[in-house]
Design a protein around this motif. Structure first.
Motif, PDB file in Angstrom:
ATOM      1  N   MET A 147       0.819  -1.005   0.203  1.00 16.23           N
ATOM      2  CA  MET A 147       0.080   0.043   0.251  1.00 16.23           C
ATOM      3  C   MET A 147       0.557   0.996   0.446  1.00 16.23           C
ATOM      4  SD  MET A 147      -3.028   1.026   2.712  1.00 16.23           S
ATOM      5  CE  MET A 147      -3.653   1.921   2.430  1.00 16.23           C
ATOM      6  N   VAL A 148       0.477   2.533  -0.996  1.00 12.92           N
ATOM      7  CA  VAL A 148       1.792   3.935  -0.655  1.00 12.92           C
ATOM      8  C   VAL A 148       0.634   4.294   0.595  1.00 12.92           C
ATOM      9  CG1 VAL A 148       1.032   5.380  -2.368  1.00 12.92           C
ATOM     10  CG2 VAL A 148       0.470   3.831  -3.141  1.00 12.92           C
ATOM     11  N   LYS A 149       2.617   4.848   1.267  1.00  7.80           N
ATOM     12  CA  LYS A 149       2.668   5.507   2.187  1.00  7.80           C
ATOM     13  C   LYS A 149       1.919   6.876   1.972  1.00  7.80           C
ATOM     14  CE  LYS A 149       2.782   1.569   4.622  1.00  7.80           C
ATOM     15  NZ  LYS A 149       2.821   1.227   5.498  1.00  7.80           N
ATOM     16  N   ASN A 150       1.821   7.726   1.097  1.00  2.47           N
ATOM     17  CA  ASN A 150       1.546   9.028   1.014  1.00  2.47           C
ATOM     18  C   ASN A 150       0.169   9.771   1.689  1.00  2.47           C
ATOM     19  OD1 ASN A 150       3.978   9.150  -0.314  1.00  2.47           O
ATOM     20  ND2 ASN A 150       3.690   8.626  -2.477  1.00  2.47           N
ATOM     21  N   PHE A 151       0.761  10.048   2.706  1.00  2.00           N
ATOM     22  CA  PHE A 151      -0.886  10.683   3.354  1.00  2.00           C
ATOM     23  C   PHE A 151      -0.707  12.318   3.085  1.00  2.00           C
ATOM     24  CE2 PHE A 151       0.023   6.879   5.602  1.00  2.00           C
ATOM     25  CZ  PHE A 151      -1.163   6.063   5.230  1.00  2.00           C
ATOM     26  N   TYR A 152      -1.411  12.972   2.892  1.00  8.59           N
ATOM     27  CA  TYR A 152      -1.519  14.440   2.756  1.00  8.59           C
ATOM     28  C   TYR A 152      -3.012  15.037   4.408  1.00  8.59           C
ATOM     29  CZ  TYR A 152       0.934  13.334  -1.275  1.00  8.59           C
ATOM     30  OH  TYR A 152       1.185  12.721  -2.329  1.00  8.59           O
ATOM     31  N   LEU A 153      -2.358  15.683   4.525  1.00 14.60           N
ATOM     32  CA  LEU A 153      -3.667  16.493   5.287  1.00 14.60           C
ATOM     33  C   LEU A 153      -4.949  16.586   4.335  1.00 14.60           C
ATOM     34  CD1 LEU A 153      -2.067  19.897   7.047  1.00 14.60           C
ATOM     35  CD2 LEU A 153      -2.190  17.489   7.644  1.00 14.60           C
ATOM     36  N   GLY A 154      -5.733  16.885   5.510  1.00 12.08           N
ATOM     37  CA  GLY A 154      -7.190  16.374   4.594  1.00 12.08           C
ATOM     38  C   GLY A 154      -7.928  14.940   4.119  1.00 12.08           C
ATOM     39  N   ILE A 170      -8.958  11.168   3.846  1.00 11.14           N
ATOM     40  CA  ILE A 170      -9.830  10.571   4.525  1.00 11.14           C
ATOM     41  C   ILE A 170      -9.423   9.404   4.829  1.00 11.14           C
ATOM     42  CG2 ILE A 170     -12.449   9.260   4.626  1.00 11.14           C
ATOM     43  CD1 ILE A 170     -12.150  12.752   5.424  1.00 11.14           C
ATOM     44  N   VAL A 171      -9.246   8.545   5.756  1.00 12.65           N
ATOM     45  CA  VAL A 171      -9.066   7.087   5.668  1.00 12.65           C
ATOM     46  C   VAL A 171      -9.878   6.514   6.360  1.00 12.65           C
ATOM     47  CG1 VAL A 171      -6.518   7.596   5.647  1.00 12.65           C
ATOM     48  CG2 VAL A 171      -7.663   6.825   7.525  1.00 12.65           C
ATOM     49  N   GLU A 172      -9.754   4.577   6.392  1.00 12.70           N
ATOM     50  CA  GLU A 172     -10.538   3.555   6.577  1.00 12.70           C
ATOM     51  C   GLU A 172      -9.324   3.115   7.737  1.00 12.70           C
ATOM     52  OE1 GLU A 172     -13.038   0.094   5.898  1.00 12.70           O
ATOM     53  OE2 GLU A 172     -13.055   1.204   4.709  1.00 12.70           O
ATOM     54  N   MET A 173      -9.955   2.737   8.463  1.00 11.53           N
ATOM     55  CA  MET A 173      -9.005   2.327   9.909  1.00 11.53           C
ATOM     56  C   MET A 173      -9.440   0.584  10.185  1.00 11.53           C
ATOM     57  SD  MET A 173      -6.874   4.443  10.631  1.00 11.53           S
ATOM     58  CE  MET A 173      -5.708   3.599  11.963  1.00 11.53           C
ATOM     59  N   LYS A 174      -8.096  -0.658  10.952  1.00 11.46           N
ATOM     60  CA  LYS A 174      -8.906  -1.560  10.591  1.00 11.46           C
ATOM     61  C   LYS A 174      -9.965  -1.814  11.385  1.00 11.46           C
ATOM     62  CE  LYS A 174      -5.269  -3.868   8.911  1.00 11.46           C
ATOM     63  NZ  LYS A 174      -3.143  -4.273   9.316  1.00 11.46           N
ATOM     64  N   GLU A 213     -10.473  11.381   9.113  1.00 14.58           N
ATOM     65  CA  GLU A 213      -9.866  12.840   8.665  1.00 14.58           C
ATOM     66  C   GLU A 213      -7.874  12.997   9.269  1.00 14.58           C
ATOM     67  OE1 GLU A 213     -10.389  17.324   7.390  1.00 14.58           O
ATOM     68  OE2 GLU A 213     -11.833  16.079   8.514  1.00 14.58           O
ATOM     69  N   ILE A 214      -6.955  12.931   8.417  1.00 15.56           N
ATOM     70  CA  ILE A 214      -6.269  13.623   8.387  1.00 15.56           C
ATOM     71  C   ILE A 214      -5.848  14.542   8.889  1.00 15.56           C
ATOM     72  CG2 ILE A 214      -3.351  13.486   8.400  1.00 15.56           C
ATOM     73  CD1 ILE A 214      -3.884  10.696   6.803  1.00 15.56           C
ATOM     74  N   ILE A 215      -5.291  15.532  10.317  1.00 19.93           N
ATOM     75  CA  ILE A 215      -5.278  16.320  10.181  1.00 19.93           C
ATOM     76  C   ILE A 215      -3.796  17.508  10.655  1.00 19.93           C
ATOM     77  CG2 ILE A 215      -7.411  17.504  10.843  1.00 19.93           C
ATOM     78  CD1 ILE A 215      -7.634  17.205  14.094  1.00 19.93           C
ATOM     79  N   ARG A 216      -3.572  16.279  11.406  1.00 14.92           N
ATOM     80  CA  ARG A 216      -1.671  17.049  11.476  1.00 14.92           C
ATOM     81  C   ARG A 216      -0.822  15.502  10.565  1.00 14.92           C
ATOM     82  NH1 ARG A 216       1.739  15.503  14.775  1.00 14.92           N
ATOM     83  NH2 ARG A 216       3.372  17.425  15.604  1.00 14.92           N
ATOM     84  N   LEU A 217       0.204  16.053  10.590  1.00 18.76           N
ATOM     85  CA  LEU A 217       0.693  15.063   9.792  1.00 18.76           C
ATOM     86  C   LEU A 217       2.356  15.322  10.649  1.00 18.76           C
ATOM     87  CD1 LEU A 217       0.850  14.425   6.648  1.00 18.76           C
ATOM     88  CD2 LEU A 217       0.160  12.841   7.741  1.00 18.76           C
ATOM     89  N   GLY A 218       2.759  14.041  10.943  1.00 20.78           N
ATOM     90  CA  GLY A 218       4.295  14.158  11.880  1.00 20.78           C
ATOM     91  C   GLY A 218       4.866  12.951  12.510  1.00 20.78           C
ATOM     92  N   LYS A 247      -7.842   1.246   4.158  1.00 24.14           N
ATOM     93  CA  LYS A 247      -7.851   1.272   2.612  1.00 24.14           C
ATOM     94  C   LYS A 247      -8.252   3.624   2.793  1.00 24.14           C
ATOM     95  CE  LYS A 247     -12.521   0.973   1.652  1.00 24.14           C
ATOM     96  NZ  LYS A 247     -13.694   1.011   1.215  1.00 24.14           N
ATOM     97  N   ILE A 248      -7.602   4.553   1.576  1.00 28.59           N
ATOM     98  CA  ILE A 248      -7.742   5.384   2.312  1.00 28.59           C
ATOM     99  C   ILE A 248      -9.232   5.874   1.363  1.00 28.59           C
ATOM    100  CG2 ILE A 248      -6.744   7.765   1.276  1.00 28.59           C
ATOM    101  CD1 ILE A 248      -3.902   6.738   0.828  1.00 28.59           C
ATOM    102  N   ILE A 249      -9.789   6.542   1.926  1.00 24.98           N
ATOM    103  CA  ILE A 249     -10.996   6.749   1.312  1.00 24.98           C
ATOM    104  C   ILE A 249     -10.684   7.843   0.046  1.00 24.98           C
ATOM    105  CG2 ILE A 249     -14.072   7.199   1.835  1.00 24.98           C
ATOM    106  CD1 ILE A 249     -13.502   5.367   4.562  1.00 24.98           C
ATOM    107  N   LYS A 250     -10.696   8.951   0.556  1.00 26.29           N
ATOM    108  CA  LYS A 250     -10.720  10.507  -0.608  1.00 26.29           C
ATOM    109  C   LYS A 250      -8.863  10.588  -0.181  1.00 26.29           C
ATOM    110  CE  LYS A 250     -12.045  14.713  -0.451  1.00 26.29           C
ATOM    111  NZ  LYS A 250     -11.475  15.454   0.685  1.00 26.29           N
ATOM    112  N   GLN A 251      -8.826  10.537  -1.058  1.00 26.83           N
ATOM    113  CA  GLN A 251      -7.042  11.383  -1.085  1.00 26.83           C
ATOM    114  C   GLN A 251      -6.569  13.071  -1.546  1.00 26.83           C
ATOM    115  OE1 GLN A 251      -3.650   8.736  -2.595  1.00 26.83           O
ATOM    116  NE2 GLN A 251      -2.769  10.011  -0.900  1.00 26.83           N
TER     117      GLN A 251
END
Length: 67
Positions: free
Chosen positions: A1-8, A10-14, A25-30, A57-61
């Motif tokens: 799976m691609v490990k590129n995540f961006y702010l905003g 929407i991901v589905e967790m296990k 929704e991802i609101i902070r990366l680090g 999976k990533i629902i909306k990138q």
């Protein structure tokens, strides 16, 4: 799976959230990643290593535009 995540993104967790939602929704990366439940708006910080393992999976990138 691609490990590129961006702010905003929407991901589905296990595992689902106790409120019944499993979209976040991802609101902070680090080193830690801050996510917000799309169902109840609860905010949780997760270490990046655990987050990358738990993403189903990533629902909306939200890919930023290149200039």
């Amino acid at each position: 799976m691609v490990k590129n995540f961006y702010l905003g993104d929407i991901v589905e967790m296990k595992k689902g959230h106790p409120c019944g939602g499993n979209a976040w929704e991802i609101i902070r990366l680090g080193a830690d990643i801050k996510v917000k439940c799309c169902n109840c708006s609860r905010i949780v910080m997760i270490p990046r290593s655990k987050f990358e393992k738990d993403v189903k999976k990533i629902i909306k990138q939200n890919v930023p535009e290149e200039k």
